[in-house]
Design a protein around this motif. Structure first.
Motif, PDB file in Angstrom:
ATOM      1  N   ILE A 154       0.832  -1.201   0.000  1.00 18.95           N
ATOM      2  CA  ILE A 154       0.000   0.000   0.000  1.00 18.95           C
ATOM      3  C   ILE A 154       0.868   1.253   0.000  1.00 18.95           C
ATOM      4  O   ILE A 154       0.547   2.252  -0.639  1.00 18.95           O
ATOM      5  N   TYR A 155       1.985   1.206   0.716  1.00 12.21           N
ATOM      6  CA  TYR A 155       2.918   2.333   0.734  1.00 12.21           C
ATOM      7  C   TYR A 155       3.450   2.610  -0.678  1.00 12.21           C
ATOM      8  O   TYR A 155       3.491   3.766  -1.120  1.00 12.21           O
ATOM      9  N   ALA A 156       3.813   1.562  -1.397  1.00 10.46           N
ATOM     10  CA  ALA A 156       4.293   1.729  -2.771  1.00 10.46           C
ATOM     11  C   ALA A 156       3.191   2.281  -3.669  1.00 10.46           C
ATOM     12  O   ALA A 156       3.442   3.153  -4.512  1.00 10.46           O
ATOM     13  N   LEU A 157       1.977   1.803  -3.487  1.00 10.70           N
ATOM     14  CA  LEU A 157       0.863   2.320  -4.282  1.00 10.70           C
ATOM     15  C   LEU A 157       0.585   3.785  -3.980  1.00 10.70           C
ATOM     16  O   LEU A 157       0.238   4.560  -4.873  1.00 10.70           O
ATOM     17  N   SER A 158       0.755   4.195  -2.721  1.00  9.37           N
ATOM     18  CA  SER A 158       0.523   5.598  -2.375  1.00  9.37           C
ATOM     19  C   SER A 158       1.581   6.501  -3.005  1.00  9.37           C
ATOM     20  O   SER A 158       1.285   7.624  -3.410  1.00  9.37           O
ATOM     21  N   ILE A 159       2.819   6.020  -3.093  1.00  7.21           N
ATOM     22  CA  ILE A 159       3.877   6.785  -3.754  1.00  7.21           C
ATOM     23  C   ILE A 159       3.527   6.974  -5.229  1.00  7.21           C
ATOM     24  O   ILE A 159       3.597   8.083  -5.765  1.00  7.21           O
ATOM     25  N   LEU A 160       3.144   5.894  -5.876  1.00  6.80           N
ATOM     26  CA  LEU A 160       2.778   5.965  -7.294  1.00  6.80           C
ATOM     27  C   LEU A 160       1.565   6.864  -7.514  1.00  6.80           C
ATOM     28  O   LEU A 160       1.507   7.617  -8.489  1.00  6.80           O
ATOM     29  N   ASP A 161       0.594   6.802  -6.613  1.00  9.94           N
ATOM     30  CA  ASP A 161      -0.611   7.608  -6.746  1.00  9.94           C
ATOM     31  C   ASP A 161      -0.302   9.095  -6.625  1.00  9.94           C
ATOM     32  O   ASP A 161      -0.784   9.907  -7.426  1.00  9.94           O
ATOM     33  N   ALA A 162       0.499   9.469  -5.642  1.00 10.70           N
ATOM     34  CA  ALA A 162       0.845  10.880  -5.466  1.00 10.70           C
ATOM     35  C   ALA A 162       1.614  11.398  -6.677  1.00 10.70           C
ATOM     36  O   ALA A 162       1.346  12.502  -7.172  1.00 10.70           O
ATOM     37  N   TYR A 163       2.554  10.618  -7.168  1.00 12.79           N
ATOM     38  CA  TYR A 163       3.337  11.024  -8.336  1.00 12.79           C
ATOM     39  C   TYR A 163       2.441  11.138  -9.572  1.00 12.79           C
ATOM     40  O   TYR A 163       2.575  12.081 -10.357  1.00 12.79           O
ATOM     41  N   ARG A 164       1.527  10.209  -9.742  1.00 12.65           N
ATOM     42  CA  ARG A 164       0.615  10.236 -10.894  1.00 12.65           C
ATOM     43  C   ARG A 164      -0.251  11.494 -10.868  1.00 12.65           C
ATOM     44  O   ARG A 164      -0.400  12.180 -11.885  1.00 12.65           O
ATOM     45  N   ILE A 165      -0.800  11.827  -9.707  1.00 15.64           N
ATOM     46  CA  ILE A 165      -1.630  13.029  -9.589  1.00 15.64           C
ATOM     47  C   ILE A 165      -0.803  14.272  -9.916  1.00 15.64           C
ATOM     48  O   ILE A 165      -1.261  15.163 -10.635  1.00 15.64           O
ATOM     49  N   ALA A 166       0.422  14.330  -9.402  1.00 18.82           N
ATOM     50  CA  ALA A 166       1.278  15.494  -9.665  1.00 18.82           C
ATOM     51  C   ALA A 166       1.608  15.607 -11.146  1.00 18.82           C
ATOM     52  O   ALA A 166       1.609  16.715 -11.707  1.00 18.82           O
ATOM     53  N   ARG A 167       1.907  14.479 -11.796  1.00 12.92           N
ATOM     54  CA  ARG A 167       2.225  14.516 -13.232  1.00 12.92           C
ATOM     55  C   ARG A 167       1.024  14.964 -14.055  1.00 12.92           C
ATOM     56  O   ARG A 167       1.156  15.736 -15.004  1.00 12.92           O
ATOM     57  N   ILE A 168      -0.158  14.473 -13.726  1.00 13.98           N
ATOM     58  CA  ILE A 168      -1.363  14.856 -14.461  1.00 13.98           C
ATOM     59  C   ILE A 168      -1.646  16.341 -14.299  1.00 13.98           C
ATOM     60  O   ILE A 168      -1.949  17.046 -15.262  1.00 13.98           O
TER      61      ILE A 168
END
Length: 109
Positions: free
Chosen positions: A71-85
């Motif tokens: 879940i920690y890894a998924l949260s990192i990816l999610d935050a980065y994805r939102i920032a990139r979008i």
């Protein structure tokens, strides 16, 4: 249509990525979605606890808490994805604003 001059600059995606890696939920806080970050943090703790209870006693630390690390890894990816979008949308709107301000291509309505 929004103007890029009125839109605030989104945070740098690499800053958000670094913050999310360093401290869970901090990337989401920087993005202005702290509730989403707290949800990820809650499920990180819960799944780490559940995995620790069902893992065999001879498993490594990472193996005993694998659910939390997932879940920690998924949260990192999610935050980065939102920032990139958000950054991509901001750049796109800025280019569109410059094109129409210079008499170029009109935006579709």
């Amino acid at each position: 249509m929004t103007n890029s001059a009125t839109d605030p600059t989104p945070p740098n995606p690499y800053l958000v990525l670094g913050a999310a890696i360093a401290l869970p939920a901090s990337g989401h806080v920087i993005l202005g979605v702290p509730v989403r970050g707290l949800q990820f943090l809650f499920f990180t703790v819960i799944l780490a606890w559940v995995t620790a209870k069902i893992a065999p006693p001879d498993a490594s630390f990472v193996g005993r808490h694998a659910g939390g690390f997932l879940i920690y890894a998924l949260s990192i990816l999610d935050a980065y994805r939102i920032a990139r979008i958000r950054t991509a949308k901001w750049v796109h709107n800025a280019r569109r604003g410059n094109d129409s301000a210079q008499g170029g291509i009109e935006p579709h309505t």
